[in-house]
Write a protein that holds these residues in place. Sequence first.
Motif, mmCIF file in Angstrom:
data_model
loop_
_atom_site.group_PDB
_atom_site.id
_atom_site.type_symbol
_atom_site.label_atom_id
_atom_site.label_comp_id
_atom_site.label_asym_id
_atom_site.label_seq_id
_atom_site.Cartn_x
_atom_site.Cartn_y
_atom_site.Cartn_z
ATOM 1 N N LEU A 142 43.452 39.381 30.099
ATOM 2 C CA LEU A 142 44.643 40.146 29.944
ATOM 3 C C LEU A 142 45.647 39.070 29.358
ATOM 4 O O LEU A 142 45.868 37.977 29.395
ATOM 5 C CB LEU A 142 45.410 40.541 31.318
ATOM 6 C CG LEU A 142 44.775 41.402 32.058
ATOM 7 C CD1 LEU A 142 45.356 41.448 33.294
ATOM 8 C CD2 LEU A 142 44.802 42.910 31.507
ATOM 9 N N HIS A 147 42.708 35.282 33.529
ATOM 10 C CA HIS A 147 43.254 35.420 34.898
ATOM 11 C C HIS A 147 42.192 35.163 35.899
ATOM 12 O O HIS A 147 41.474 36.246 36.151
ATOM 13 C CB HIS A 147 44.437 36.438 35.205
ATOM 14 C CG HIS A 147 45.338 36.549 34.217
ATOM 15 N ND1 HIS A 147 46.638 36.245 34.548
ATOM 16 C CD2 HIS A 147 45.457 37.142 33.026
ATOM 17 C CE1 HIS A 147 47.516 36.442 33.572
ATOM 18 N NE2 HIS A 147 46.549 36.717 32.327
ATOM 19 N N SER A 155 45.308 36.446 42.183
ATOM 20 C CA SER A 155 45.344 35.521 40.981
ATOM 21 C C SER A 155 45.479 34.279 41.166
ATOM 22 O O SER A 155 46.609 33.910 41.756
ATOM 23 C CB SER A 155 46.299 36.164 39.693
ATOM 24 O OG SER A 155 46.333 35.432 38.740
ATOM 25 N N LYS A 173 43.785 47.759 32.477
ATOM 26 C CA LYS A 173 45.205 47.580 32.941
ATOM 27 C C LYS A 173 45.537 47.258 34.474
ATOM 28 O O LYS A 173 44.562 47.126 35.015
ATOM 29 C CB LYS A 173 45.919 48.835 32.547
ATOM 30 C CG LYS A 173 45.851 49.482 31.224
ATOM 31 C CD LYS A 173 46.510 50.854 31.027
ATOM 32 C CE LYS A 173 46.639 51.436 29.553
ATOM 33 N NZ LYS A 173 47.115 52.687 29.497
ATOM 34 N N LYS A 174 46.723 46.910 34.766
ATOM 35 C CA LYS A 174 46.737 46.249 36.207
ATOM 36 C C LYS A 174 46.477 47.305 37.207
ATOM 37 O O LYS A 174 45.521 46.929 38.090
ATOM 38 C CB LYS A 174 48.240 46.002 36.298
ATOM 39 C CG LYS A 174 48.562 45.279 37.760
ATOM 40 C CD LYS A 174 49.999 45.052 37.745
ATOM 41 C CE LYS A 174 50.254 44.327 39.209
ATOM 42 N NZ LYS A 174 51.723 44.043 39.475
ATOM 43 N N GLN A 175 46.769 48.670 36.999
ATOM 44 C CA GLN A 175 46.290 49.740 38.071
ATOM 45 C C GLN A 175 44.895 49.914 38.029
ATOM 46 O O GLN A 175 44.254 50.175 39.034
ATOM 47 C CB GLN A 175 47.232 50.941 37.934
ATOM 48 C CG GLN A 175 47.040 51.511 36.606
ATOM 49 C CD GLN A 175 47.889 51.133 35.307
ATOM 50 O OE1 GLN A 175 48.342 50.163 35.389
ATOM 51 N NE2 GLN A 175 48.081 51.980 34.461
ATOM 52 N N GLU A 178 43.348 46.981 40.086
ATOM 53 C CA GLU A 178 43.446 47.384 41.622
ATOM 54 C C GLU A 178 42.264 48.289 41.822
ATOM 55 O O GLU A 178 42.034 48.362 42.971
ATOM 56 C CB GLU A 178 44.699 47.948 41.977
ATOM 57 C CG GLU A 178 46.042 46.847 41.491
ATOM 58 C CD GLU A 178 47.159 47.381 41.664
ATOM 59 O OE1 GLU A 178 47.385 48.555 41.805
ATOM 60 O OE2 GLU A 178 48.189 46.628 41.608
#
Length: 265
Positions: A142, A147, A155, A173-175, A178
């Motif tokens: 990212l 990361h 992280s 993406k972050k979502q 997850e």
Amino acid sequence: MRQASSIGLRREMDFFRRHNNRDISRQKKIKTIKLKGLHLIFICILLLLIGITIYMSAQFVLSWEQLNVKTVRLVNSPRYGKAKVKQLLTYFRGNILSLSLDHLKRKLININEVKDVSITRILPSTVEIRFALREPIFQVYLNKRYHLIDMEGVSLYTRQRPRAGLMTIKGVKKQELEAIIPYFGELIKIKGSLEYIGYKQPYGVMVKLKGMEEEFYPGEQNYAGKINYYLKVKKLLALNKQRIKKVDLRFANRFYLEFDKEVVN
């Protein structure tokens, strides 16, 4: 007459005897009360002296220079959180007995790399801190950095270059990251074959295998079993010459293929 005098004398003697017994009993009670009072005063004075002694001893011990923390021994210290550890330890100096170990532990656990901490006082002046560190399993690409994250998706730290031996997740993406975390257990089972991991709607988790052009969408469970089943069928149907673009394995006992339109006759 003599009998009457004898009866009167006997009554007087009984009266004086009872009166004397009451006096003796009263005096005994007074002595007992005085004795108990003296005992109580003695006990209070003794307790007061003990309390003063304990207080003075505690004051001496807590101010004794020999018990000041002089050495902090770190065992398995975090690699990338060293500066944070050093900063926290500067606030926890002074007497070793007054050091709040629980407070220090809570502060150290807030460092991303740290999973657990055990802290031990070694008298007179040493504190030993043992760290249980989180292990990086995946690396997420990212913002032009990798990361490194553990099995819980925490992280730990970042790098400019990928680290060998870790599974790579990219293009998410972050979502979306997850959404991938619940399937880390399945991904580990095919770790040796993975080139990288991604995520695409509406398919979900996407995996790219080493040496293969297909993108696999294995769904929610049994990743290894579904991929092996597809490879067997592919061999039986002689599909090796076809340019297969996507393999949808989300459904039980069947799969769907998407071919590269440019090479389909």
